[in-house]
Design a protein around this motif. Structure first.
Motif, PDB file in Angstrom:
ATOM      1  N   GLU A   1       0.830  -1.217   0.000  1.00 14.59           N
ATOM      2  CA  GLU A   1       0.000   0.000   0.000  1.00 14.59           C
ATOM      3  C   GLU A   1       0.862   1.264   0.000  1.00 14.59           C
ATOM      4  OE1 GLU A   1      -2.372   2.155   3.561  1.00 14.59           O
ATOM      5  OE2 GLU A   1      -2.347  -0.034   3.584  1.00 14.59           O
ATOM      6  N   LEU A   2       1.938   1.248   0.823  1.00 15.12           N
ATOM      7  CA  LEU A   2       2.813   2.419   0.897  1.00 15.12           C
ATOM      8  C   LEU A   2       3.601   2.616  -0.391  1.00 15.12           C
ATOM      9  CD1 LEU A   2       4.167   2.084   4.549  1.00 15.12           C
ATOM     10  CD2 LEU A   2       2.611   3.844   3.667  1.00 15.12           C
ATOM     11  N   LEU A   3       3.985   1.505  -1.002  1.00 14.72           N
ATOM     12  CA  LEU A   3       4.716   1.609  -2.262  1.00 14.72           C
ATOM     13  C   LEU A   3       3.829   2.241  -3.325  1.00 14.72           C
ATOM     14  CD1 LEU A   3       6.581  -1.827  -2.297  1.00 14.72           C
ATOM     15  CD2 LEU A   3       7.662   0.426  -2.379  1.00 14.72           C
ATOM     16  N   GLU A   4       2.560   1.854  -3.325  1.00 15.99           N
ATOM     17  CA  GLU A   4       1.618   2.394  -4.309  1.00 15.99           C
ATOM     18  C   GLU A   4       1.438   3.898  -4.080  1.00 15.99           C
ATOM     19  OE1 GLU A   4      -2.734   1.093  -6.069  1.00 15.99           O
ATOM     20  OE2 GLU A   4      -2.109   0.450  -4.092  1.00 15.99           O
ATOM     21  N   GLN A   5       1.307   4.250  -2.808  1.00 16.01           N
ATOM     22  CA  GLN A   5       1.144   5.665  -2.466  1.00 16.01           C
ATOM     23  C   GLN A   5       2.378   6.464  -2.882  1.00 16.01           C
ATOM     24  OE1 GLN A   5       0.965   6.451   1.719  1.00 16.01           O
ATOM     25  NE2 GLN A   5      -0.032   8.434   1.474  1.00 16.01           N
ATOM     26  N   PHE A   6       3.551   5.884  -2.596  1.00 15.90           N
ATOM     27  CA  PHE A   6       4.781   6.561  -2.982  1.00 15.90           C
ATOM     28  C   PHE A   6       4.843   6.745  -4.492  1.00 15.90           C
ATOM     29  CE2 PHE A   6       9.112   6.686  -4.463  1.00 15.90           C
ATOM     30  CZ  PHE A   6       9.636   7.699  -3.683  1.00 15.90           C
ATOM     31  N   GLU A   7       4.492   5.689  -5.203  1.00 25.74           N
ATOM     32  CA  GLU A   7       4.563   5.757  -6.669  1.00 25.74           C
ATOM     33  C   GLU A   7       3.684   6.877  -7.207  1.00 25.74           C
ATOM     34  OE1 GLU A   7       2.950   2.433  -8.937  1.00 25.74           O
ATOM     35  OE2 GLU A   7       4.489   2.781 -10.462  1.00 25.74           O
TER      36      GLU A   7
ATOM     37  N   ALA B   1       6.451   8.132   1.760  1.00 32.68           N
ATOM     38  CA  ALA B   1       5.322   7.717   0.917  1.00 32.68           C
ATOM     39  C   ALA B   1       4.335   8.852   0.660  1.00 32.68           C
ATOM     40  CB  ALA B   1       4.617   6.527   1.564  1.00 32.68           C
ATOM     41  N   ASP B   2       3.959   9.597   1.692  1.00 38.11           N
ATOM     42  CA  ASP B   2       2.887  10.582   1.481  1.00 38.11           C
ATOM     43  C   ASP B   2       3.371  11.849   0.784  1.00 38.11           C
ATOM     44  OD1 ASP B   2       4.162  12.016   3.416  1.00 38.11           O
ATOM     45  OD2 ASP B   2       2.484  12.060   4.835  1.00 38.11           O
ATOM     46  N   ALA B   3       4.681  11.923   0.506  1.00 37.76           N
ATOM     47  CA  ALA B   3       5.196  13.099  -0.186  1.00 37.76           C
ATOM     48  C   ALA B   3       5.860  12.746  -1.512  1.00 37.76           C
ATOM     49  CB  ALA B   3       6.198  13.819   0.704  1.00 37.76           C
ATOM     50  N   GLY B   4       6.205  11.482  -1.693  1.00 35.92           N
ATOM     51  CA  GLY B   4       6.923  11.091  -2.900  1.00 35.92           C
ATOM     52  C   GLY B   4       8.350  11.609  -2.883  1.00 35.92           C
ATOM     53  N   THR B   5       8.929  11.716  -1.700  1.00 37.51           N
ATOM     54  CA  THR B   5      10.261  12.308  -1.534  1.00 37.51           C
ATOM     55  C   THR B   5      11.315  11.252  -1.213  1.00 37.51           C
ATOM     56  OG1 THR B   5       9.319  14.375  -0.767  1.00 37.51           O
ATOM     57  CG2 THR B   5      11.581  13.932  -0.099  1.00 37.51           C
ATOM     58  N   LEU B   6      12.516  11.440  -1.768  1.00 35.86           N
ATOM     59  CA  LEU B   6      13.638  10.544  -1.466  1.00 35.86           C
ATOM     60  C   LEU B   6      14.656  11.296  -0.625  1.00 35.86           C
ATOM     61  CD1 LEU B   6      14.082   8.967  -5.005  1.00 35.86           C
ATOM     62  CD2 LEU B   6      13.306   7.773  -2.953  1.00 35.86           C
ATOM     63  N   ALA B   7      15.420  10.535   0.169  1.00 36.74           N
ATOM     64  CA  ALA B   7      16.419  11.172   1.033  1.00 36.74           C
ATOM     65  C   ALA B   7      17.736  10.412   0.982  1.00 36.74           C
ATOM     66  CB  ALA B   7      15.917  11.213   2.468  1.00 36.74           C
ATOM     67  N   VAL B   8      18.833  11.176   0.906  1.00 38.70           N
ATOM     68  CA  VAL B   8      20.164  10.591   1.017  1.00 38.70           C
ATOM     69  C   VAL B   8      20.915  11.332   2.120  1.00 38.70           C
ATOM     70  CG1 VAL B   8      22.443  10.602  -0.074  1.00 38.70           C
ATOM     71  CG2 VAL B   8      20.531   9.544  -1.251  1.00 38.70           C
ATOM     72  N   VAL B   9      21.562  10.542   2.970  1.00 39.34           N
ATOM     73  CA  VAL B   9      22.286  11.072   4.107  1.00 39.34           C
ATOM     74  C   VAL B   9      23.765  10.768   3.883  1.00 39.34           C
ATOM     75  CG1 VAL B   9      22.612  10.713   6.584  1.00 39.34           C
ATOM     76  CG2 VAL B   9      20.323  10.633   5.625  1.00 39.34           C
ATOM     77  N   GLU B  10      24.621  11.778   3.950  1.00 37.44           N
ATOM     78  CA  GLU B  10      26.053  11.513   3.703  1.00 37.44           C
ATOM     79  C   GLU B  10      26.895  12.535   4.427  1.00 37.44           C
ATOM     80  OE1 GLU B  10      27.650  13.145   0.335  1.00 37.44           O
ATOM     81  OE2 GLU B  10      25.994  14.530   0.128  1.00 37.44           O
ATOM     82  N   SER B  11      28.220  12.350   4.390  1.00 37.81           N
ATOM     83  CA  SER B  11      29.030  13.263   5.185  1.00 37.81           C
ATOM     84  C   SER B  11      30.020  14.101   4.395  1.00 37.81           C
ATOM     85  CB  SER B  11      29.761  12.506   6.302  1.00 37.81           C
ATOM     86  OG  SER B  11      30.045  11.211   5.923  1.00 37.81           O
ATOM     87  N   GLU B  12      30.161  13.885   3.091  1.00 35.71           N
ATOM     88  CA  GLU B  12      31.204  14.627   2.393  1.00 35.71           C
ATOM     89  C   GLU B  12      30.681  15.688   1.425  1.00 35.71           C
ATOM     90  OE1 GLU B  12      33.271  11.432   0.577  1.00 35.71           O
ATOM     91  OE2 GLU B  12      33.988  10.673   2.499  1.00 35.71           O
ATOM     92  N   GLY B  13      29.415  15.602   1.089  1.00 35.07           N
ATOM     93  CA  GLY B  13      28.876  16.566   0.141  1.00 35.07           C
ATOM     94  C   GLY B  13      29.040  16.135  -1.308  1.00 35.07           C
ATOM     95  N   ASN B  14      29.802  15.096  -1.544  1.00 28.90           N
ATOM     96  CA  ASN B  14      29.958  14.615  -2.912  1.00 28.90           C
ATOM     97  C   ASN B  14      28.634  14.072  -3.435  1.00 28.90           C
ATOM     98  OD1 ASN B  14      32.652  15.256  -2.995  1.00 28.90           O
ATOM     99  ND2 ASN B  14      33.291  13.277  -2.164  1.00 28.90           N
ATOM    100  N   GLY B  15      27.863  13.509  -2.534  1.00 25.73           N
ATOM    101  CA  GLY B  15      26.545  13.003  -2.912  1.00 25.73           C
ATOM    102  C   GLY B  15      25.679  14.142  -3.408  1.00 25.73           C
TER     103      GLY B  15
END
Ligand code: SF4
Lengths: 514, 266
Positions: A83-89, A229-243
């Motif tokens: 259900e959450l995957l569908e919402q995210f999509e 899911a309810d925003a359709g947002t992705l997140a990446v967490v990193e420490s160098e800023g290269n990401g």
């Protein structure tokens, strides 16, 4: 790719790619144990991170509440994943992103290759992604004539050295500064030949190497730590800023993410942004958190793709006892406290996922009958340090035991001859199923005394017990068990128990020390 | 109070002195100790090695043995066996679909205590020298074993009791919370890793300068003692119960063949 497929195939598919060990854990461990440089590097690094983590975790009065909240959120996500995957999509697509569903490693790799091909690119930059390690994307792209450049510093070091990561957060944990300088000198085009091993110089060399790549690459590939899911947002967490450079500079961004990374809503992110950095690097807050929602006019990449990867996750989800392994947020706290990982390093586990979580996740994703991975659940003394450290409270020891039982059961009746372990367990089951049986066997204790001889220790045992006496003596058994003594001497409760001065031995107790 | 002793298989067969010491401590406090004769083992080795069907008769036996005896609480001088009785027995009963057995396992588990937990939480012992007459004039260090520490959350109970023994000197053990590498059949299946863990443990023990290492689990002590013996060290291991049972009048002997690793110098 279909957008009606909800990621949950009718029959769970087992994962493929870099999930399988090529040799059994005890063999691989033995080889790695022999590398004293590795052991020294690892011991130092894990103890440093371990202490740091304890310090910053200790600062939070509500750490246990946070762990409970994280665990509860993940449990809720697993309960309603389709259900959450569908919402995210829906939300991701509505904001201009494109979703691709990949059943396994091969499908995922092909999808990524086609997307790069559409851009006419033969070079991509990457920000550290466990999922692409898992599916062997770099190797696959190389075969297809596409060069993938890792931009996370540690990841870059490992890639330049044609090595594999040995830790999920500190992939080059097994290398020291001098080794890194040598790798740069050997493998980095245009590097200053006078390069020293000072951290600043090494970082500078990597920076100028990477800058050229960032500015020329048309396509970037990333992983994702969370998907809301309810925003359709992705997140990446990193420490160098290269990401962040990868996520914003190129025209096309392709993210590859396991289906389990979902969070229901923005609010849930708060808990994990506290749990993750403290558990992983022992920091209060991670330096860079990037969030993106589809395509934004005039800002960032024009084409935003997400490959949602199953590759054995639905098989793990189908295992009621094991599914909480999917709660893992890849913080690496479990491996940093694991006494087995500390001594063998990550390579001994074969898979992309090493340490305690790897010992359960890999066989859950490939199936326990998968050759060699069935030795992974035994790669633990069940000391429980991993469970104590895990920010989402995955009961790793319990799942290890569950998988051992699955392994034993899967082999029942399939072998012509039972193994020594089978026989030992059968015999012990008989002996331990009644006090009479055990009492009978204990009548043989004096025999053990004879075997021990004058030195009163046994230094060599046959069969699998020989593993014990390779490095440990066994004391001579007593001439009489407790049970035997009790039956003779303690039948009358009024008699009372004397402190045994020389209970079953010819030891001398003169009482001189009183 | 009537206290049922669960001697555990390793103590029963290899360290009967530790079971006798446990009886001596409890009787000294005026309690009646009973020994359910049908008992054998907690079955932890079977469960942890993945042999659940083979664990069922062992667990059933333990439950029946303790049900057949009338007592207030049960005690074992072993954190890991108590953890097995409390946490694994209901799970094993569930695995064979026996809900009634599961409930019985829960009941037995709820009444079972690890020795230091019984002494501290139930019997109110805070000063072993004053309340038990414990006297052990030796230089010791202490290894808290994993299951006592993490499954039973014993905290400092064992260490506090040890430190309150008359005449004793307790040296802090560096990296005490690290596993000694025993892990039951782990020490056979992954003998090399187990050895690497053991070597670090014995090195830390030797660095304290203590004459012996104490702890609350006979199996870990068997492992550590076996390693020290192989290294030719004069340092040996001794169970906490033996130390608590030792008095001025009747000091426990620290020589003899139930200890591995040679004699303890006085
Ligand atoms: S299992 Fe837990 S401790 Fe280990 S990496 Fe995953 S979240 Fe972190």
């Amino acid at each position: 790719m279909s957008s009606t497929y909800l990621g949950m195939p009718a029959l769970p598919v087992f994962g493929q790619g870099n999930l399988n060990a090529v040799e059994s854990f005890p063999l691989a461990a033995k080889r790695e144990l022999g590398n004293s440089q590795l052991r020294a590097n690892l011991g130092h690094a894990t103890h440093t991170i371990r202490d740091k983590r304890l310090r910053v975790v200790g600062e939070l009065p509500d750490w246990e509440d946070l762990r409970n909240a994280g665990s509860a959120t993940k449990q809720a996500v697993m309960a309603r994943l389709p259900e959450l995957l569908e919402q995210f999509e829906q939300n991701f697509t509505a904001r201009g992103g494109i979703i691709h569903w990949a059943r396994d490693a091969a499908e995922a790799n092909e999808i990524v290759r086609d997307l790069i091909g559409e851009q006419g690119a033969d070079e991509v930059v990457k920000v550290k992604s466990m999922a692409t390690q898992e599916i062997g994307l770099n190797e696959y792209l190389e075969e297809q004539g596409i060069a993938a450049f890792e931009t996370d510093l540690a990841e870059l070091i490992v890639q330049l050295d044609h090595d594999k990561p040995s830790h999920i957060l500190v992939p080059a944990i097994h290398k020291n500064r001098t080794q890194i300088r040598d790798i740069f000198l050997r493998e980095m085009p245009g590097v200053d030949p006078e390069l020293t091993d000072s951290p600043a110089k090494l970082a500078e060399a990597a920076r100028s190497h990477l800058r050229r790549k960032f500015l020329s690459a048309k396509v970037a590939i990333s992983g994702a730590n969370f998907a809301i899911a309810d925003a359709g947002t992705l997140a990446v967490v990193e420490s160098e800023g290269n990401g962040r450079m990868c996520l914003t500079l190129p025209e096309t961004l392709i993210t590859v993410m396991g289906v389990e990374k979902l969070l229901p809503s923005w609010r849930d992110l708060e808990v994990f942004m506290q749990l993750l950095p403290r558990s992983s690097t022992g920091e209060r807050m991670n330096p860079y958190t990037s969030l993106w929602t589809g395509v934004t006019e005039g800002d960032g990449p024009r084409n935003v793709h997400l490959v949602l990867l199953d590759n054995g996750r639905s098989a793990a989800l189908a295992d009621e006892m094991g599914r909480s392994a999917l709660h893992c947020i890849r913080c690496s706290a479990c491996m940093n406290v694991c006494p087995v990982y500390e001594r063998t390093g990550g390579h001994a586990y074969g898979s992309t996922y090493p340490g305690p979580i790897g010992a359960i996740l890999s066989p859950l994703m490939t199936g326990i009958t998968s050759e060699e991975n069935n030795s992974l659940p035994y790669a633990s003394s069940l000391c429980g340090a991993c469970y104590d450290a895990c920010p989402v409270k995955i009961n790793i020891p319990e799942i290890l035991v569950h998988l051992r039982a699955e392994d034993v059961d899967s082999k029942r009746g399939t072998k012509k001859l039972p193994s020594q372990m089978d026989l030992l367990m059968k015999g012990a089951s008989w002996a331990f199923s009644s006090g009479k049986h055990l009492g009978l066997l204990e009548k043989g204790l004096p025999l053990g005394r004879i075997a021990a001889g004058r030195k009163k220790k046994i230094t060599k045992l046959p069969g699998i017990a020989g593993g014990w006496t390779r490095s440990r003596d066994v004391p001579a058994p007593p001439s009489e068990s407790f049970r035997g003594w009790w039956a003779k001497d303690h039948r009358d409760p009024a008699a009372g128990a004397e402190l045994p001065d020389s209970p079953n031995t010819d030891s001398t107790n003169t009482g001189e020390q009183a | 109070m009537r206290i049922a002793l669960f001697a555990t298989c390793i103590v029963d067969a290899m360290y009967p002195r530790t079971a006798r010491a446990t009886v001596a401590i409890l009787e000294r406090l005026g309690h009646e100790v009973v020994f359910p004769a049908g008992q054998a083992c907690c079955g932890q080795m079977h469960v942890n090695s993945g042999y659940l069907p083979e664990a069922v008769p062992v667990v059933r036996n333990h439950i029946e043995a303790f049900e057949s005896q009338d007592y207030d609480v049960a005690v074992a001088p072993s954190g890991s066996c108590v953890a097995s009785v409390k946490h694994q027995h209901p799970m094993v009963a569930r695995s064979c679909g026996d809900a009634a057995l599961e409930a019985r396992a829960e009941a037995v588990g709820a009444k079972t205590y690890e020795l230091s937990a019984l002494l501290t939480d139930v019997l109110g012992i805070t000063d072993a020298a004053a309340q038990l007459g414990s006297w052990f004039p030796h230089n010791v260090t202490y290894h808290p074993s994993c299951h006592g520490m993490r499954l039973l959350r014993l905290g400092d109970r064992q260490l506090n009791l040890l430190q309150s023994v008359g005449g004793i000197t307790v040296q802090p053990l560096p990296q005490a919370d690290q596993c000694c590498g025993f892990g039951g059949t782990f020490s056979l299946k992954n003998a090399d890793v187990s050895t690497a863990m053991l070597e670090d443990k014995t090195a830390n023990i030797k660095a304290t300068g203590a004459e012996l290492c104490s702890g609350g689990d006979a199996s870990c002590l068997l492992h550590i003692g076996g390693g020290l013996s192989r290294e030719g060290s004069s340092v040996t291991t001794l169970h906490l119960a033996d130390i608590l049972a030792s008095t001025r009048e009747n000091p426990v002997s620290v020589t003899g063949d139930i200890l591995v690793g040679g004699k303890v110098a006085r």
